[in-house]
Design an enzyme around this catalytic site. Structure first.
Site, PDB file in Angstrom:
ATOM      1  N   VAL A   1     -21.087 -42.483 -14.706  1.00 44.05           N
ATOM      2  CA  VAL A   1     -19.685 -42.719 -14.356  1.00 44.05           C
ATOM      3  C   VAL A   1     -19.469 -42.460 -12.862  1.00 44.05           C
ATOM      4  O   VAL A   1     -18.696 -43.157 -12.205  1.00 44.05           O
ATOM      5  CB  VAL A   1     -18.747 -41.828 -15.204  1.00 44.05           C
ATOM      6  CG1 VAL A   1     -17.294 -41.993 -14.771  1.00 44.05           C
ATOM      7  CG2 VAL A   1     -18.894 -42.154 -16.691  1.00 44.05           C
ATOM      8  N   CYS A   2     -20.182 -41.482 -12.325  1.00 49.37           N
ATOM      9  CA  CYS A   2     -19.963 -41.049 -10.932  1.00 49.37           C
ATOM     10  C   CYS A   2     -20.069 -42.179  -9.906  1.00 49.37           C
ATOM     11  O   CYS A   2     -19.160 -42.332  -9.082  1.00 49.37           O
ATOM     12  CB  CYS A   2     -20.898 -39.899 -10.578  1.00 49.37           C
ATOM     13  SG  CYS A   2     -20.614 -38.414 -11.574  1.00 49.37           S
ATOM     14  N   PRO A   3     -21.129 -43.005  -9.924  1.00 53.28           N
ATOM     15  CA  PRO A   3     -21.177 -44.044  -8.890  1.00 53.28           C
ATOM     16  C   PRO A   3     -20.042 -45.056  -9.010  1.00 53.28           C
ATOM     17  O   PRO A   3     -19.588 -45.590  -8.004  1.00 53.28           O
ATOM     18  CB  PRO A   3     -22.547 -44.704  -9.089  1.00 53.28           C
ATOM     19  CG  PRO A   3     -22.970 -44.335 -10.464  1.00 53.28           C
ATOM     20  CD  PRO A   3     -22.350 -43.004 -10.743  1.00 53.28           C
TER      21      PRO A   3
END
Length: 196
Positions: free
Chosen positions: A47-49
């Site tokens: 999810v982070c990128p």
């Protein structure tokens, strides 16, 4: 001391990766600007990128509003730099240009109250600070739930509208919508106008 809306945000001093550079940063370095600090769990995850690219894609909208975007995680600056050098189609964040804070000691994450003890990483905490570093909005999502950049920008617009006009922003307010005077007459006028 817990971070609270309406209170000063904790200061910090740490290393950060900005593009290909490692720099030392503090909150005071961004005096004169609004600040949007968002915490994310880890580099090289899933999810982070998507979030980091989403902030980058709208970076000019933040800059137009005099907002400094700051990302932060428990990763080292070396990890941030490697991730910044990794292409988007390989799960990297190549092209991200705002500072990525390195909180390997977890001091900042603890100060902001977003440490996920189970994983020893940050929850998806987000803090909107005014020019005086007073917290105006905070949101904390669990690890698996990404954020809406449109909603972040709406909150910034509302904050800046209130500062400029002294009115308040009702539910679902967006830039250009009718606001209200914070009294009974203002409320009556708001509902009277919106139902006609």
């Amino acid at each position: 001391t817990m971070v609270c809306v309406g209170k000063k945000a904790p200061d910090f001093s740490c290393q950060a990766a900005i593009k290909e550079e490692i720099v030392n940063v503090t909150l005071k370095d961004f005096d004169g600007k609004y600040k949007l600090i968002f915490f994310y769990p880890l580099d090289f995850t899933f999810v982070c990128p998507t979030e980091l690219h989403a902030f980058q894609d709208r970076l000019s909208d933040f800059q137009d509003r005099n907002v400094q975007v700051l990302g932060a995680s428990v990763d080292s600056v070396d990890s941030h730099l490697k991730w910044l050098q990794t292409p988007k189609n390989k799960g990297g964040i190549e092209g991200v240009s705002y500072p990525l804070l390195s909180d390997v000691s977890r001091a900042i994450i603890r100060d902001y109250g977003v440490l996920c003890d189970d994983e020893n990483v940050a929850f998806r905490g987000m803090f909107l600070l005014d020019k005086d570093n007073v917290v105006q909005s905070m949101q904390i999502n669990n690890l698996s739930i990404g954020r809406s950049i449109d909603e972040v920008l709406r909150l910034i617009d509302a904050l800046q509208f209130v500062e400029e006009h002294g009115q308040v922003c009702p539910a679902n307010w967006s830039k250009g919508d009718k606001a209200m005077t914070p009294n009974e007459q203002g409320l009556n006028e708001y509902f009277g106008d919106s139902s006609s």
